[in-house]
Scaffold this active site. Sequence first.
Site, PDB file in Angstrom:
ATOM      1  N   CYS A  28       0.818  -1.211   0.000  1.00 23.29           N
ATOM      2  CA  CYS A  28       0.000   0.000   0.000  1.00 23.29           C
ATOM      3  C   CYS A  28       0.855   1.265   0.000  1.00 23.29           C
ATOM      4  O   CYS A  28       0.664   2.159  -0.817  1.00 23.29           O
ATOM      5  CB  CYS A  28      -0.940  -0.011   1.208  1.00 23.29           C
ATOM      6  SG  CYS A  28      -1.901   1.502   1.392  1.00 23.29           S
ATOM      7  N   CYS A  80      -1.682   1.831  -2.911  1.00 24.06           N
ATOM      8  CA  CYS A  80      -2.655   2.902  -2.668  1.00 24.06           C
ATOM      9  C   CYS A  80      -2.052   4.305  -2.681  1.00 24.06           C
ATOM     10  O   CYS A  80      -2.600   5.209  -3.322  1.00 24.06           O
ATOM     11  CB  CYS A  80      -3.332   2.692  -1.309  1.00 24.06           C
ATOM     12  SG  CYS A  80      -3.749   0.985  -0.917  1.00 24.06           S
ATOM     13  N   LYS A 125      -0.343   5.433  -6.077  1.00 28.11           N
ATOM     14  CA  LYS A 125      -1.434   5.407  -7.066  1.00 28.11           C
ATOM     15  C   LYS A 125      -2.351   6.610  -6.915  1.00 28.11           C
ATOM     16  O   LYS A 125      -2.678   7.297  -7.878  1.00 28.11           O
ATOM     17  CB  LYS A 125      -2.212   4.101  -6.906  1.00 28.11           C
ATOM     18  CG  LYS A 125      -3.452   3.929  -7.773  1.00 28.11           C
ATOM     19  CD  LYS A 125      -4.709   4.487  -7.132  1.00 28.11           C
ATOM     20  CE  LYS A 125      -5.052   3.881  -5.793  1.00 28.11           C
ATOM     21  NZ  LYS A 125      -5.504   2.525  -5.852  1.00 28.11           N
ATOM     22  N   LYS A 126      -2.765   6.902  -5.673  1.00 30.95           N
ATOM     23  CA  LYS A 126      -3.679   8.025  -5.452  1.00 30.95           C
ATOM     24  C   LYS A 126      -3.000   9.354  -5.803  1.00 30.95           C
ATOM     25  O   LYS A 126      -3.641  10.269  -6.351  1.00 30.95           O
ATOM     26  CB  LYS A 126      -4.136   8.035  -3.990  1.00 30.95           C
ATOM     27  CG  LYS A 126      -5.120   9.155  -3.615  1.00 30.95           C
ATOM     28  CD  LYS A 126      -6.502   8.904  -4.174  1.00 30.95           C
ATOM     29  CE  LYS A 126      -7.482  10.038  -3.827  1.00 30.95           C
ATOM     30  NZ  LYS A 126      -7.755  10.143  -2.386  1.00 30.95           N
ATOM     31  N   GLY A 140      -4.582  -6.314 -18.956  1.00 32.29           N
ATOM     32  CA  GLY A 140      -5.389  -6.715 -17.808  1.00 32.29           C
ATOM     33  C   GLY A 140      -6.608  -5.834 -17.674  1.00 32.29           C
ATOM     34  O   GLY A 140      -6.683  -4.748 -18.267  1.00 32.29           O
ATOM     35  N   ALA A 141      -7.569  -6.312 -16.902  1.00 27.94           N
ATOM     36  CA  ALA A 141      -8.817  -5.572 -16.713  1.00 27.94           C
ATOM     37  C   ALA A 141      -9.139  -5.401 -15.243  1.00 27.94           C
ATOM     38  O   ALA A 141     -10.272  -5.130 -14.873  1.00 27.94           O
ATOM     39  CB  ALA A 141      -9.962  -6.300 -17.419  1.00 27.94           C
ATOM     40  N   TYR A 150      -8.707  -3.651 -11.324  1.00 26.23           N
ATOM     41  CA  TYR A 150      -8.734  -2.243 -10.914  1.00 26.23           C
ATOM     42  C   TYR A 150      -7.340  -1.638 -11.018  1.00 26.23           C
ATOM     43  O   TYR A 150      -7.185  -0.454 -11.332  1.00 26.23           O
ATOM     44  CB  TYR A 150      -9.328  -2.079  -9.509  1.00 26.23           C
ATOM     45  CG  TYR A 150      -8.474  -2.589  -8.375  1.00 26.23           C
ATOM     46  CD1 TYR A 150      -7.547  -1.762  -7.755  1.00 26.23           C
ATOM     47  CD2 TYR A 150      -8.589  -3.897  -7.906  1.00 26.23           C
ATOM     48  CE1 TYR A 150      -6.761  -2.203  -6.710  1.00 26.23           C
ATOM     49  CE2 TYR A 150      -7.813  -4.353  -6.865  1.00 26.23           C
ATOM     50  CZ  TYR A 150      -6.898  -3.518  -6.268  1.00 26.23           C
ATOM     51  OH  TYR A 150      -6.111  -3.974  -5.240  1.00 26.23           O
ATOM     52  N   VAL A 151      -6.301  -2.434 -10.786  1.00 27.78           N
ATOM     53  CA  VAL A 151      -4.932  -1.933 -10.927  1.00 27.78           C
ATOM     54  C   VAL A 151      -4.685  -1.505 -12.372  1.00 27.78           C
ATOM     55  O   VAL A 151      -4.121  -0.440 -12.637  1.00 27.78           O
ATOM     56  CB  VAL A 151      -3.912  -3.007 -10.500  1.00 27.78           C
ATOM     57  CG1 VAL A 151      -2.484  -2.527 -10.777  1.00 27.78           C
ATOM     58  CG2 VAL A 151      -4.077  -3.351  -9.022  1.00 27.78           C
ATOM     59  N   GLU A 178      -6.821   1.716 -13.135  1.00 27.35           N
ATOM     60  CA  GLU A 178      -6.311   2.893 -12.419  1.00 27.35           C
ATOM     61  C   GLU A 178      -5.025   3.405 -13.061  1.00 27.35           C
ATOM     62  O   GLU A 178      -4.855   4.607 -13.281  1.00 27.35           O
ATOM     63  CB  GLU A 178      -6.082   2.548 -10.950  1.00 27.35           C
ATOM     64  CG  GLU A 178      -7.369   2.372 -10.160  1.00 27.35           C
ATOM     65  CD  GLU A 178      -7.136   1.941  -8.728  1.00 27.35           C
ATOM     66  OE1 GLU A 178      -8.024   2.156  -7.892  1.00 27.35           O
ATOM     67  OE2 GLU A 178      -6.053   1.365  -8.444  1.00 27.35           O
ATOM     68  N   ASP A 209      -3.984  -9.795   2.373  1.00 28.48           N
ATOM     69  CA  ASP A 209      -4.073 -10.360   1.029  1.00 28.48           C
ATOM     70  C   ASP A 209      -3.577 -11.791   0.938  1.00 28.48           C
ATOM     71  O   ASP A 209      -3.882 -12.500  -0.024  1.00 28.48           O
ATOM     72  CB  ASP A 209      -3.248  -9.516   0.050  1.00 28.48           C
ATOM     73  CG  ASP A 209      -3.748  -8.091  -0.063  1.00 28.48           C
ATOM     74  OD1 ASP A 209      -4.647  -7.709   0.709  1.00 28.48           O
ATOM     75  OD2 ASP A 209      -3.237  -7.352  -0.920  1.00 28.48           O
ATOM     76  N   HIS A 256     -26.437  20.438   0.045  1.00 24.84           N
ATOM     77  CA  HIS A 256     -26.551  21.054  -1.275  1.00 24.84           C
ATOM     78  C   HIS A 256     -25.519  22.169  -1.432  1.00 24.84           C
ATOM     79  O   HIS A 256     -25.291  22.930  -0.488  1.00 24.84           O
ATOM     80  CB  HIS A 256     -27.966  21.629  -1.426  1.00 24.84           C
ATOM     81  CG  HIS A 256     -28.255  22.166  -2.781  1.00 24.84           C
ATOM     82  ND1 HIS A 256     -28.435  21.356  -3.875  1.00 24.84           N
ATOM     83  CD2 HIS A 256     -28.369  23.447  -3.219  1.00 24.84           C
ATOM     84  CE1 HIS A 256     -28.678  22.106  -4.929  1.00 24.84           C
ATOM     85  NE2 HIS A 256     -28.641  23.381  -4.572  1.00 24.84           N
ATOM     86  N   GLU A 280     -25.525  14.288  -2.337  1.00 27.96           N
ATOM     87  CA  GLU A 280     -26.972  14.403  -2.147  1.00 27.96           C
ATOM     88  C   GLU A 280     -27.753  13.628  -3.204  1.00 27.96           C
ATOM     89  O   GLU A 280     -28.938  13.349  -3.022  1.00 27.96           O
ATOM     90  CB  GLU A 280     -27.403  15.866  -2.136  1.00 27.96           C
ATOM     91  CG  GLU A 280     -27.328  16.556  -3.482  1.00 27.96           C
ATOM     92  CD  GLU A 280     -27.897  17.973  -3.440  1.00 27.96           C
ATOM     93  OE1 GLU A 280     -28.948  18.185  -2.796  1.00 27.96           O
ATOM     94  OE2 GLU A 280     -27.271  18.869  -4.051  1.00 27.96           O
TER      95      GLU A 280
END
Length: 500
Positions: free
Chosen positions: A63, A68, A71-72, A202-203, A205-206, A209, A336, A474, A479
């Site tokens: 991570c 994480c 990546k973020k 590949g498909a 999330y890694v 992203e 993991d 709002h 919302e």
Amino acid sequence: MAAMAVALRGLGGRFRWRTQAVAGGVRVAARGAAAAQLGRKVAVVDYVEPSPRGTRWGLGGTCVNVGCIPKKLMHQAALLGGLIRDAPHYGWEVAQPVPHDWRKMAEAVQNHVKSLNWGHRVQLQDRKVKYFNIKASFVDEHTVCGVAKGGKEILLSADHIIIATGGRPRYPTHIEGALEYGITSDDIFWLKESPGKTLVVGASYVALECAGFLTGIGLDTTVMIRSIPLRGFDQQMSSMVIEHMESHGTQFLRGCAPSRVRRLPDGHLQVTWEDCTTGKEDTGTFDTVLWAIGRVPDTRSLNLEKAGVDTSPDTQKILVDSREGTSVPHIYAIGDVVEGRPELTPTAIMAGRLLVQRLFGGSSDLMDYDNVPTTVFTPLEYGCVGLSEEEAVARHGQEHVEVYHAHYKPLEFTVAGRDASQCYVKMVCLREPPQLVLGLHFLGPNAGEVTQGFALGIKCGASYAQVMRTVGIHPTCSEEVVKLRISKRSGLDPTVTGCG
């Protein structure tokens, strides 16, 4: 990845440091520190096996170093590019296009990661947790062994051992040139030079992203998908993620599988692939090939058989019970590396903390793996918690499931004229009153922030009626969740709403 396990000794117990050791890593650092705070003698063993490309990193696990966090940050870099393009619509005179400097971004991200590595070291030291940077494996059910840099053998013995070794990216070793010329998520965040024109295979999330932020910073990026995207996620939402990426510059090769990678005399990589439907072969030239085809647990070098720890014959992941216990009473596993657990850092951290509280704090609380929220940080973020629509139907039957949904347009998209075609939210509920919420799926800006908030309500058993009685803030995207009025069953098109 790092060979990580944590050994914990009770009050009055001893580590037989004949130069002796115990194993652990950084999802483990939190657990080790927690145990130390409860008066236990704790050691963490962490070691990073370099990737095939030679990439290595510090204390912190996947991570922090190759997951994480970087990546973020690179996702944020890509989002900033979009905001710069929006800026003239809001009165900012910014000359377009604005070039992106990979080296500057990579250096900043890598420096932040290194600061986190140091912070984890300091945390362990402050909590009096002994840290060993060695690759450890089991000698027997109470002892692990490793070799220090100077060649000295270190043996560590403990009453309790926690394994949290995580996993590493899978290489398709059956493909010619895959190992020699490809990279993975273990490498992409530590590249000093831009990867240039990139093929992401590949498909997962890694894959999506990485492809998303590469496209977002202006690189020519193609994703090769053999079957379905985001397997295990809601497939309607997954399709919309792909639609958005495709409409914003990412190219897709669907139903294709690579067969060979070769380096050309000019240094570029020639990739050969086959259309899985027609059998037709095609080729393309790229600067970088990124494999993102799944992960394998880091268990093979642990000598688990010497300790008697059972693993799945299919996945090599460790088998545990509801208390995170393995087949050996005093050896535990989290994260993991465990069969059937979500591959998510916060899940492992909470499981570890609860485990330590049960072992040494008098608690009986177990980790609840239901309704765990997560977010895929694609250019248009996808957050979800609970069941997908497919899972809800499979579990309860189509006739017992109601789905409320809506398209919406974020206020931030209006002035700049951004396309909001894929901004969408749906709530999966039981049809019978009080219509318990089974799952929430949100596609749009800041999806992680939105999902985290609603995850609490769903965890507490919220009903559709309760959500509808919640007053929205709002003008926000959040919302839109409390304004869902149209069900798929009605056959009506979902209303396109807006925050303005």
